[in-house]
Write a protein that holds these residues in place. Structure first.
Motif, PDB file in Angstrom:
ATOM      1  N   ALA A 200      -5.537  -1.437  -2.898  1.00  0.00           N
ATOM      2  CA  ALA A 200      -4.463  -1.186  -1.929  1.00  0.00           C
ATOM      3  C   ALA A 200      -4.502   0.266  -1.445  1.00  0.00           C
ATOM      4  O   ALA A 200      -4.379   0.534  -0.244  1.00  0.00           O
TER       5      ALA A 200
ATOM      6  N   LEU B 159      -5.481   1.688   2.381  1.00  0.00           N
ATOM      7  CA  LEU B 159      -4.635   2.625   3.114  1.00  0.00           C
ATOM      8  C   LEU B 159      -5.442   3.843   3.541  1.00  0.00           C
ATOM      9  O   LEU B 159      -5.328   4.315   4.676  1.00  0.00           O
TER      10      LEU B 159
ATOM     11  N   ALA C  44       0.833  -1.206   0.000  1.00  0.00           N
ATOM     12  CA  ALA C  44       0.000   0.000   0.000  1.00  0.00           C
ATOM     13  C   ALA C  44       0.868   1.257   0.000  1.00  0.00           C
ATOM     14  O   ALA C  44       0.574   2.217  -0.716  1.00  0.00           O
TER      15      ALA C  44
END
Length: 90
Positions: free
Chosen positions: A37, A41, A7
């Motif tokens: 990803a 995050l 990430a």
């Protein structure tokens, strides 16, 4: 590569290239995996890291604050980051 490291790599590459598509290609990742990803995050950090348009992306103030930590991220521990205070527009 751990999910956190992946990430962070996605975030840094997108910030550098200004495009999710180009960043995903440069990391040899499907765009859908790349987007997931980054979204994970953003959920972890409590808000958007990018302003998205159909043609480009730009860092939000939260993204700008995270970038130095993400650039130096090379340890398996958590990313040390305190999000900036978000002030509503208007």
């Amino acid at each position: 590569m751990t999910d956190r490291l992946k990430a962070a790599a996605c975030f840094v590459r997108a910030a550098d290239l200004g495009s999710f598509t180009r960043a995903a290609e440069s990391l040899d990742m499907p765009l859908s995996n790349f987007s997931r990803a980054v979204a994970a995050l953003e959920r972890t950090l409590g808000g958007p890291l990018f302003v998205r348009t159909t043609r480009a992306i730009a860092l939000t103030s939260r993204g700008e604050a995270l970038l130095p930590a993400a650039l130096s991220y090379n340890e398996p521990g958590p990313i040390s980051f305190t999000p900036p205070e978000i002030v509503p527009a208007g």
